[in-house]
Enzyme design. Structure first.
Site, PDB file in Angstrom:
ATOM      1  N   ALA A  62       0.869  -1.178   0.000  1.00  0.00           N
ATOM      2  CA  ALA A  62       0.000   0.000   0.000  1.00  0.00           C
ATOM      3  C   ALA A  62       0.903   1.224   0.000  1.00  0.00           C
ATOM      4  O   ALA A  62       2.074   1.138   0.364  1.00  0.00           O
ATOM      5  CB  ALA A  62      -0.874  -0.014   1.245  1.00  0.00           C
ATOM      6  N   GLY A 101       0.489  -5.133   0.625  1.00  0.00           N
ATOM      7  CA  GLY A 101      -0.641  -5.113  -0.300  1.00  0.00           C
ATOM      8  C   GLY A 101      -0.287  -5.717  -1.661  1.00  0.00           C
ATOM      9  O   GLY A 101      -1.159  -6.242  -2.358  1.00  0.00           O
ATOM     10  N   GLU A 104      -0.690  -9.245  -1.290  1.00  0.00           N
ATOM     11  CA  GLU A 104      -2.133  -9.494  -1.125  1.00  0.00           C
ATOM     12  C   GLU A 104      -2.860  -9.466  -2.481  1.00  0.00           C
ATOM     13  O   GLU A 104      -3.770 -10.248  -2.722  1.00  0.00           O
ATOM     14  CB  GLU A 104      -2.733  -8.485  -0.131  1.00  0.00           C
ATOM     15  CG  GLU A 104      -2.244  -8.770   1.287  1.00  0.00           C
ATOM     16  CD  GLU A 104      -2.682  -7.722   2.301  1.00  0.00           C
ATOM     17  OE1 GLU A 104      -2.334  -6.541   2.095  1.00  0.00           O
ATOM     18  OE2 GLU A 104      -3.381  -8.075   3.267  1.00  0.00           O
ATOM     19  N   GLU A 124       4.047  -5.675   6.955  1.00  0.00           N
ATOM     20  CA  GLU A 124       3.242  -4.638   7.624  1.00  0.00           C
ATOM     21  C   GLU A 124       3.584  -4.499   9.099  1.00  0.00           C
ATOM     22  O   GLU A 124       3.536  -3.407   9.671  1.00  0.00           O
ATOM     23  CB  GLU A 124       1.747  -4.953   7.479  1.00  0.00           C
ATOM     24  CG  GLU A 124       1.169  -4.692   6.091  1.00  0.00           C
ATOM     25  CD  GLU A 124       1.311  -5.864   5.131  1.00  0.00           C
ATOM     26  OE1 GLU A 124       2.137  -6.773   5.398  1.00  0.00           O
ATOM     27  OE2 GLU A 124       0.605  -5.869   4.109  1.00  0.00           O
TER      28      GLU A 124
HETATM   29  N1  3HC Z   1       4.601   3.435   0.173  1.00  0.00           N
HETATM   30  C1  3HC Z   1       5.125   4.643  -0.142  1.00  0.00           C
HETATM   31  N2  3HC Z   1       6.433   4.848  -0.392  1.00  0.00           N
HETATM   32  C2  3HC Z   1       7.250   3.780  -0.330  1.00  0.00           C
HETATM   33  C3  3HC Z   1       6.777   2.493   0.003  1.00  0.00           C
HETATM   34  C4  3HC Z   1       5.396   2.336   0.246  1.00  0.00           C
HETATM   35  N3  3HC Z   1       4.868   1.155   0.545  1.00  0.00           N
HETATM   36  N4  3HC Z   1       7.828   1.653  -0.002  1.00  0.00           N
HETATM   37  C5  3HC Z   1       8.903   2.379  -0.327  1.00  0.00           C
HETATM   38  N5  3HC Z   1       8.554   3.653  -0.516  1.00  0.00           N
HETATM   39  C6  3HC Z   1       9.430   4.768  -0.938  1.00  0.00           C
HETATM   40  C7  3HC Z   1      10.531   5.020   0.087  1.00  0.00           C
HETATM   41  O1  3HC Z   1      10.078   5.882   1.103  1.00  0.00           O
HETATM   42  C8  3HC Z   1      11.591   5.657  -0.772  1.00  0.00           C
HETATM   43  O2  3HC Z   1      11.187   6.985  -0.996  1.00  0.00           O
HETATM   44  P1  3HC Z   1      12.270   8.144  -1.099  1.00  0.00           P
HETATM   45  O3  3HC Z   1      13.135   7.756  -2.259  1.00  0.00           O
HETATM   46  O4  3HC Z   1      11.462   9.355  -1.291  1.00  0.00           O
HETATM   47  O5  3HC Z   1      12.992   8.088   0.213  1.00  0.00           O
HETATM   48  C9  3HC Z   1      11.459   4.920  -2.105  1.00  0.00           C
HETATM   49  O6  3HC Z   1      10.138   4.353  -2.081  1.00  0.00           O
HETATM   50  C10 3HC Z   1      12.461   3.812  -2.296  1.00  0.00           C
HETATM   51  O7  3HC Z   1      12.458   2.979  -1.139  1.00  0.00           O
HETATM   52  P2  3HC Z   1      13.818   2.393  -0.525  1.00  0.00           P
HETATM   53  O8  3HC Z   1      14.831   3.460  -0.422  1.00  0.00           O
HETATM   54  O9  3HC Z   1      13.453   1.650   0.689  1.00  0.00           O
HETATM   55  O10 3HC Z   1      14.262   1.415  -1.700  1.00  0.00           O
HETATM   56  P3  3HC Z   1      14.882  -0.035  -1.633  1.00  0.00           P
HETATM   57  O11 3HC Z   1      15.083  -0.451  -3.040  1.00  0.00           O
HETATM   58  O12 3HC Z   1      16.025  -0.065  -0.675  1.00  0.00           O
HETATM   59  O13 3HC Z   1      13.749  -0.966  -0.990  1.00  0.00           O
HETATM   60  C11 3HC Z   1      11.561  -1.876  -0.689  1.00  0.00           C
HETATM   61  C12 3HC Z   1      12.566  -1.192  -1.656  1.00  0.00           C
HETATM   62  C13 3HC Z   1      12.082  -3.268  -0.318  1.00  0.00           C
HETATM   63  C14 3HC Z   1      10.244  -1.980  -1.400  1.00  0.00           C
HETATM   64  C15 3HC Z   1      11.449  -1.034   0.592  1.00  0.00           C
HETATM   65  O14 3HC Z   1      11.177   0.304   0.224  1.00  0.00           O
HETATM   66  C16 3HC Z   1      10.356  -1.455   1.534  1.00  0.00           C
HETATM   67  O15 3HC Z   1      10.555  -2.372   2.303  1.00  0.00           O
HETATM   68  N6  3HC Z   1       9.210  -0.755   1.498  1.00  0.00           N
HETATM   69  C17 3HC Z   1       8.126  -0.968   2.421  1.00  0.00           C
HETATM   70  C18 3HC Z   1       7.285  -2.126   1.998  1.00  0.00           C
HETATM   71  C19 3HC Z   1       6.119  -2.281   2.938  1.00  0.00           C
HETATM   72  O16 3HC Z   1       6.227  -2.120   4.117  1.00  0.00           O
HETATM   73  N7  3HC Z   1       4.970  -2.616   2.378  1.00  0.00           N
HETATM   74  C20 3HC Z   1       3.797  -2.776   3.148  1.00  0.00           C
HETATM   75  C21 3HC Z   1       3.057  -1.487   3.157  1.00  0.00           C
HETATM   76  S1  3HC Z   1       1.659  -1.516   4.230  1.00  0.00           S
HETATM   77  C22 3HC Z   1       0.480  -2.380   3.396  1.00  0.00           C
HETATM   78  O17 3HC Z   1       0.720  -2.840   2.330  1.00  0.00           O
HETATM   79  C23 3HC Z   1      -0.844  -2.454   4.081  1.00  0.00           C
HETATM   80  C24 3HC Z   1      -1.762  -3.428   3.408  1.00  0.00           C
HETATM   81  O18 3HC Z   1      -1.667  -4.664   4.029  1.00  0.00           O
HETATM   82  C25 3HC Z   1      -3.180  -2.954   3.481  1.00  0.00           C
END
Ligand code: 3HC
Ligand code: NAI
Length: 694
Positions: A62, A101, A104, A124
């Site tokens: 998400a 997500g 998912e 998450e």
């Molecule tokens: N939403 C918004 N922005 C995100 C994001 C997300 N889910 N994931 C990453 N970003 C952004 C980062 O903030 C960063 O932004 P910036 O360049 O402005 O700082 C950019 O994307 C690149 O991220 P990274 O520097 O972390 O890049 P990497 O290549 O090192 O890693 C990644 C990529 C493995 C995808 C890592 O970013 C990550 O682990 N992201 C989080 C993933 C996550 O937690 N997903 C679950 C979200 S909650 C959800 O899905 C709820 C659902 O169940 C309803």
């Protein structure tokens, strides 16, 4: 351009998601998926659908940035439901990381294919949440309760081959092209007329309820204080006990509880802060960096050895220089035995160990550092010795070499003044044990050049550290804020609390241990030496606490001598000691302090508000550029609970007006010496703002 496009590849409808950088499920992507689905289902020429992504990854979750905003339709859960309900087979073609997500969405598809390097996960929990779009109900139905618990509660992703073994992906492609492999797979599905499998149609997963209790017990210590891991377990439990539609409702309830919790806000703050610290305000993104291919360390003691390991671990050859042969031998032996322990634990192979040892060259000659790209000095903490070392480095090192000091208390500008190249000098304050602790306070001197700062910040990441840029002052950010906490903790004890009460309050707040257990671990002699060194310049009118010195003078130095503030029978577990209680009571009497009952609330406020006030001064002086830098220092260097977001974020959550009122209350009681509020804090309260607004 639309975030999702539909292309026709013969009888296959290919949805291509394009939402850089990580294809998060922003509003446009949700809408795009929904629109493409409607179009593809209406088009009789399309027999199956492939969902794939452009750029570096499949959907990574998400869009976290949308969490605080009013939700916009279509909701993710609706999109996911439509995908699963599709009457034509839908295939997820995964590359990069299908996370949160993103996974998912893939679980709602009828088939999943991954390229060999892909990973899938539900992280998450790391954001203080749980998978809120069906992940907690679909994953256990697909891969079983134990795998689902493992993945959802740890948040750790599985590599494609493992995900295949677990039944999460149906096939691992031979090559790395997700689109080609996805289309080929879809054609197979069509030609074989494979039946559509909807995970929501499967019954609850039969499981012994004891599994959940055992799992909860197993994570109890690691997850202490966190809400999300326990909510994750509850949600997976629903998949075992309830039909899908009720399980989904339970998941939603639990998800919303977390979404609205201060912990989720704190953990999301930390997620972004970790990424922000690398971006130094005022330092242009395109600042050039110097190449670092070789390093030198001076001093093979506690810190020098650990720092050398960081470089060797990153594959950078490092020369370590000592003053005497026996100290050098001891230092190298310590490094070897540290690696050997990691080998014994099975986390490093013997070959890797030898490879790393091979990158470390011992030496007794500083001249051996003439060609290295960076030197980090870690000799005794004395200005005259450091200046002597830097004077010599100035003569020996090549032009453009970075000269760094690991000093924890000395003035980096004064050290730089021993050279004719202060622009190349900087502090790199590692934390002990240097090969383990993630924090690196990079200290910018008055004359440090921009490219040196940029290089050291980039190097921090390369050697596995989280680098935070700070300015020159006594104790930098971390230790400077630790001092007032230690001061208040010691005062509280002589006023009536016992060390174990103070420690318990801070442990219950979420620190890994309280200040006195920590002092025993570090060695009480460390603080003692600093206090004695400062005695001559101390203002005699300022209140001081000396009961800890009395303990040191009894040769109780902490864990290493089996006794300090506490006693240690097994060498590690602190046991309150009646002898020390007597010493404390006698001490209070001696200084004319009538002991009183002290509430836990007072302990917490005095320890934390004193730190926060110091943090505000640090911001005001520009020693840290942003409050998030301070938060990261405390989370990575001192175990500040992640679920509270760091001291400054915590202060914002408490409310700065309340923090200021607390500080004023203690000022009235104890005077101005230690409780004058920072003008910045006062201004923010007046403006109704938080530290996060700066
Ligand atoms: N939403 C918004 N922005 C995100 C994001 C997300 N889910 N994931 C990453 N970003 C952004 C980062 O903030 C960063 O932004 P910036 O360049 O402005 O700082 C950019 O994307 C690149 O991220 P990274 O520097 O972390 O890049 P990497 O290549 O090192 O890693 C990644 C990529 C493995 C995808 C890592 O970013 C990550 O682990 N992201 C989080 C993933 C996550 O937690 N997903 C679950 C979200 S909650 C959800 O899905 C709820 C659902 O169940 C309803
Ligand atoms: P240490 O006493 O364990 O090691 C210092 C080493 O430097 C000794 O082995 C000594 O022989 C060597 N040395 C002294 N003068 C030298 C010279 N001129 N040339 C070559 N080698 C020389 O000390 P420690 O704990 O490693 O501290 C080193 C520095 O790191 C200090 O500045 C300290 O403030 C800082 N630091 C220490 C931390 C800790 O927890 N120990 C944490 C963060 C920083």
């Amino acid at each position: 351009m639309s975030a999702v496009t539909l292309k026709r590849e013969g009888e296959i409808g290919l949805f291509l998601v394009n939402n850089p950088p990580v294809n998060a499920l922003s509003h446009g992507v949700r809408e795009g998926l929904q629109d493409c689905l409607t179009e593809a289902l209406e088009d009789d020429a399309i027999k199956a659908i492939v969902i794939a992504c452009e750029g570096r990854t499949f959907i990574a979750g998400a869009d976290i940035r949308e969490f605080g905003q009013p939700p916009k339709e279509p909701h993710l859960t609706d999109v996911i439901e439509s995908i699963e309900a599709a009457t034509k087979p839908v295939i997820a073609a995964i590359h990069g990381t299908a996370l949160g997500g993103g996974l998912e969405v893939a679980l709602a598809c009828h088939f999943r294919l991954a390229v060999p390097s892909a990973k899938v996960g539900l992280p998450e929990v790391k954001l203080g949440l749980l998978p809120g779009a069906g992940g907690t109900q679909r994953l256990p139905r697909l891969a079983g309760v134990e795998t689902a618990l493992q993945m959802i509660v740890s948040g750790e992703p599985l590599p494609a081959p493992k995900a295949h073994e677990a039944g999460i992906v149906d096939e691992v492609a031979e090559a790395e092209d997700p689109v080609a492999a996805g289309i080929e797979f879809a054609r197979k599905v069509v030609s074989e007329n494979r039946e559509i499998r909807r995970l929501s149609g499967l019954p609850p997963v039969v499981t012994d309820p004891a599994v959940f209790d055992q799992f909860e017990k197993a994570i109890a210590h690691r997850a202490r204080g966190f809400l999300a891991p326990f909510h994750c377990i509850k949600a997976v439990r629903a998949a075992a006990e309830l039909p899908f539609s009720e399980g989904i409702e339970r998941e939603r309830e639990l998800f919303v509880e977390l979404l609205l919790s201060p912990q989720a806000a704190a953990q999301q703050h930390v997620f972004f802060a970790e990424r922000q610290v690398a971006r130094v305000p005022g330092l242009p993104k395109d600042t050039p960096t110097r190449e670092i291919n070789t390093a030198g360390i001076i001093g093979a003691g506690t810190m020098g050895g650990g720092i050398a390991m960081c470089f060797a671990n990153a594959g950078i050859p490092v020369t370590i220089v000592e003053a005497k042969q026996d100290a050098l031998d001891r230092g190298i032996e310590t490094i070897r035995s540290n690696y050997a322990r990691t080998v014994d634990k099975g986390r490093l192979s013997r070959e890797q160990m030898e490879q790393r040892m091979g990158l470390i060259t011992p030496s007794l000659k500083m001249e051996d550092l003439s060609s290295v790209d960076i030197v980090i000095e870690a000799v005794f903490e004395a200005m005259d010795i450091k200046k002597d070392v830097f004077g010599r480095l100035d003569e020996i090192c090549k032009e453009g070499a970075i000269l760094a000091t690991n000093t924890s208390t000395l003035d980096v500008n004064e050290i730089a003044s021993a050279t004719k190249r202060p622009q190349d000098v900087m502090g790199m304050h590692f934390f002990s044990p240097a090969n383990v602790m993630k924090l690196l306070e990079n200290v910018r001197g008055d004359r440090t050049a921009d490219d040196v700062v940029a290089t050291v910040m980039a190097l921090s990441k390369k050697i596995g550290k989280v680098g935070v840029l700070v300015g020159v002052c006594d104790g930098f950010v971390g230790n400077r804020m630790l001092a007032p906490r230690g001061r208040e903790a010691a005062f509280l004890v002589e006023e009536g609390a016992l060390p174990q009460q103070v420690d318990k309050v801070l442990y219950d707040f979420g620190f890994p241990m309280g200040p006195f257990a920590m002092a025993d671990l570090a060695g009480l002699d460390v603080g003692y030496r600093i206090r004695k060194a400062r005695e001559a310049t101390r203002d005699p009118n300022l209140r001081d606490s000396t009961w800890l010195d009395k303990i040191v003078e009894m040769d109780r130095l902490g864990q290493k001598t089996g006794a300090g503030v506490y006693r240690y029978e097994d060498g590690r577990t602190p046991i309150p000691d009646p002898e020390i209680e007597q010493l404390i009571v006698a001490h209070s009497k001696e200084i004319g302090m009538e002991r009183r009952d002290i509430s836990d609330e007072e302990i917490l406020e005095r320890c934390l508000y004193a730190m926060i006030n110091e943090g505000a001064k640090i911001l005001e002086e520009g020693i840290a550029a942003r409050s998030l830098d301070i938060d990261i220092v405390w989370i990575y260097g001192y175990g500040f609970p992640v679920y509270r977001g760091g001291p400054m974020f915590y202060a914002d959550q408490v409310g700065l007006d309340k923090v200021l009122a607390g500080i004023e209350k203690y000022r009235r009681r104890f005077g101005d010496d230690f409780w004058t509020p920072s003008p910045l804090l006062e201004r923010l309260v007046k403006e109704g703002k938080g530290f996060g607004s700066l």
